[in-house]
Write a protein that holds these residues in place. Structure first.
Motif, PDB file in Angstrom:
ATOM      1  N   UNK A 153       0.766  -1.167  -0.087  1.00 17.19           N
ATOM      2  CA  UNK A 153      -0.081  -0.050   0.095  1.00 17.19           C
ATOM      3  C   UNK A 153       0.809   1.234  -0.038  1.00 17.19           C
ATOM      4  N   UNK A 154       0.626   2.218  -0.739  1.00 21.37           N
ATOM      5  CA  UNK A 154       1.374   3.219  -1.020  1.00 21.37           C
ATOM      6  C   UNK A 154       0.971   4.499  -0.099  1.00 21.37           C
ATOM      7  N   UNK A 155       2.010   5.486   0.286  1.00 19.34           N
ATOM      8  CA  UNK A 155       1.636   6.793   0.920  1.00 19.34           C
ATOM      9  C   UNK A 155       2.548   7.763   0.224  1.00 19.34           C
ATOM     10  N   UNK A 156       1.993   8.946   0.532  1.00 17.36           N
ATOM     11  CA  UNK A 156       2.741  10.253   0.041  1.00 17.36           C
ATOM     12  C   UNK A 156       2.396  11.298   0.677  1.00 17.36           C
ATOM     13  N   UNK A 157       3.237  12.337   0.813  1.00 20.64           N
ATOM     14  CA  UNK A 157       3.234  13.576   1.315  1.00 20.64           C
ATOM     15  C   UNK A 157       3.642  14.928   0.458  1.00 20.64           C
ATOM     16  N   UNK A 158       3.142  15.947   0.739  1.00 20.36           N
ATOM     17  CA  UNK A 158       3.735  17.247   0.183  1.00 20.36           C
ATOM     18  C   UNK A 158       3.982  18.161   1.089  1.00 20.36           C
ATOM     19  N   UNK A 159       4.812  18.807   1.215  1.00 23.99           N
ATOM     20  CA  UNK A 159       5.323  20.198   1.873  1.00 23.99           C
ATOM     21  C   UNK A 159       5.271  21.248   0.863  1.00 23.99           C
ATOM     22  N   UNK A 160       4.388  22.144   1.148  1.00 24.98           N
ATOM     23  CA  UNK A 160       3.974  23.159  -0.184  1.00 24.98           C
ATOM     24  C   UNK A 160       5.363  23.886  -0.050  1.00 24.98           C
ATOM     25  N   UNK A 161       5.388  24.947  -1.190  1.00 29.84           N
ATOM     26  CA  UNK A 161       6.343  25.812  -1.020  1.00 29.84           C
ATOM     27  C   UNK A 161       6.279  26.768   0.099  1.00 29.84           C
ATOM     28  N   UNK A 162       7.607  27.086   0.615  1.00 29.85           N
ATOM     29  CA  UNK A 162       7.543  27.914   1.951  1.00 29.85           C
ATOM     30  C   UNK A 162       8.742  29.045   1.538  1.00 29.85           C
ATOM     31  N   UNK A 163       8.271  30.184   1.569  1.00 30.32           N
ATOM     32  CA  UNK A 163       9.355  31.250   1.316  1.00 30.32           C
ATOM     33  C   UNK A 163      10.171  30.845   0.140  1.00 30.32           C
ATOM     34  N   UNK A 164      11.384  30.703   0.412  1.00 31.55           N
ATOM     35  CA  UNK A 164      12.291  30.241  -0.548  1.00 31.55           C
ATOM     36  C   UNK A 164      12.462  28.883  -1.125  1.00 31.55           C
ATOM     37  N   UNK A 165      11.886  28.059  -0.396  1.00 28.56           N
ATOM     38  CA  UNK A 165      12.123  26.957  -0.354  1.00 28.56           C
ATOM     39  C   UNK A 165      10.886  26.082  -1.375  1.00 28.56           C
ATOM     40  N   UNK A 166      11.365  25.295  -2.348  1.00 31.53           N
ATOM     41  CA  UNK A 166      10.716  24.595  -3.269  1.00 31.53           C
ATOM     42  C   UNK A 166       9.619  23.661  -2.551  1.00 31.53           C
ATOM     43  N   UNK A 167       8.694  23.079  -3.377  1.00 32.84           N
ATOM     44  CA  UNK A 167       7.717  22.296  -2.741  1.00 32.84           C
ATOM     45  C   UNK A 167       8.485  20.893  -2.609  1.00 32.84           C
ATOM     46  N   UNK A 168       8.520  20.169  -1.537  1.00 35.22           N
ATOM     47  CA  UNK A 168       9.128  19.038  -1.198  1.00 35.22           C
ATOM     48  C   UNK A 168       8.070  17.661  -1.419  1.00 35.22           C
ATOM     49  N   UNK A 169       8.232  16.695  -1.979  1.00 37.95           N
ATOM     50  CA  UNK A 169       7.344  15.415  -1.917  1.00 37.95           C
ATOM     51  C   UNK A 169       7.965  14.280  -1.570  1.00 37.95           C
ATOM     52  N   UNK A 170       7.322  13.364  -1.051  1.00 39.79           N
ATOM     53  CA  UNK A 170       7.814  12.115  -0.640  1.00 39.79           C
ATOM     54  C   UNK A 170       6.685  11.013  -0.815  1.00 39.79           C
ATOM     55  N   UNK A 171       7.120   9.578  -1.508  1.00 41.31           N
ATOM     56  CA  UNK A 171       6.161   8.552  -1.420  1.00 41.31           C
ATOM     57  C   UNK A 171       7.191   7.386  -1.027  1.00 41.31           C
ATOM     58  N   UNK A 172       6.008   6.379  -0.419  1.00 37.83           N
ATOM     59  CA  UNK A 172       6.605   5.190  -0.129  1.00 37.83           C
ATOM     60  C   UNK A 172       5.422   4.183  -0.145  1.00 37.83           C
ATOM     61  N   UNK A 173       5.902   3.141   0.317  1.00 38.87           N
ATOM     62  CA  UNK A 173       5.128   1.685   0.608  1.00 38.87           C
ATOM     63  C   UNK A 173       5.096   1.216   1.876  1.00 38.87           C
ATOM     64  N   UNK A 174       3.868   0.563   2.189  1.00 42.22           N
ATOM     65  CA  UNK A 174       4.085  -0.432   3.740  1.00 42.22           C
ATOM     66  C   UNK A 174       3.750  -1.639   3.030  1.00 42.22           C
ATOM     67  N   UNK A 175       4.571  -2.645   3.726  1.00 40.85           N
ATOM     68  CA  UNK A 175       3.846  -4.108   3.586  1.00 40.85           C
ATOM     69  C   UNK A 175       3.938  -4.763   5.010  1.00 40.85           C
ATOM     70  N   UNK A 176       3.301  -5.739   4.879  1.00 39.77           N
ATOM     71  CA  UNK A 176       2.966  -6.506   6.332  1.00 39.77           C
ATOM     72  C   UNK A 176       1.686  -5.859   6.774  1.00 39.77           C
TER      73      UNK A 176
END
Length: 153
Positions: free
Chosen positions: A1-24
């Motif tokens: 099963x997958x999951x993901x998150x987003x940290x929106x653009x903040x001040x001078x920082x670009x948007x940051x994303x991450x994705x992963x999967x869980x098992x078991x």
């Protein structure tokens, strides 16, 4: 099963994303909690973290951490004690202030839609490459968890 998150653009920082999967024993709540845990890992110490999720169950689980209830309750009253204990440990270690907000699923919320896409599709999402950590595994080392009654194996 997958999951993901987003940290929106903040001040001078670009948007940051991450994705992963869980098992078991995957579940949607466990995936949401794992998304929260991995997002908290990259938060600066002593920061205020606003978590927007479409999972009511994840918010209910996070209330235990936010209210700083006895850690024994994490192990006796929850279905995801390992992830919750790890979230509790990172919140305490980094001295994070957590605020959770409910977002209606599939309502057109920009960042919720991106997070849902990340959870479903590996690779390129809206021109964002997420292949940097391809084939990388995050393992929870439950031997280092403090204040636990027991760990079922």
């Amino acid at each position: 099963m997958g999951f993901g998150w987003v940290i929106p653009e903040v001040k001078n920082y670009e948007r940051l994303t991450f994705r992963g999967n869980i098992k078991n024993f995957p579940s949607s709540t466990r995936a949401e909690l794992m998304a929260i845990f991995t997002a908290l890992i990259v938060m600066p110490t002593r920061s205020k973290v606003m978590i927007y999720t479409d999972s009511t169950c994840a918010i209910q689980n996070m209330k235990i951490i936010i209210k700083q209830i006895n850690t024994r309750e994490i192990w006796t009253k929850n279905k995801n004690p390992v992830i919750l204990q790890m979230i509790n440990d990172i919140v305490k270690e980094k001295r994070l202030k957590i605020i959770c907000y409910k977002v209606k699923a599939h309502s057109g919320d920009k960042y919720n839609e991106i997070a849902d896409s990340l959870a479903k599709i590996p690779g390129f999402i809206e021109g964002i490459s997420n292949n940097f950590f391809e084939d990388t595994t995050i393992s929870l080392n439950y031997n280092n968890i403090k204040d636990r009654s027991f760990i079922p194996i």
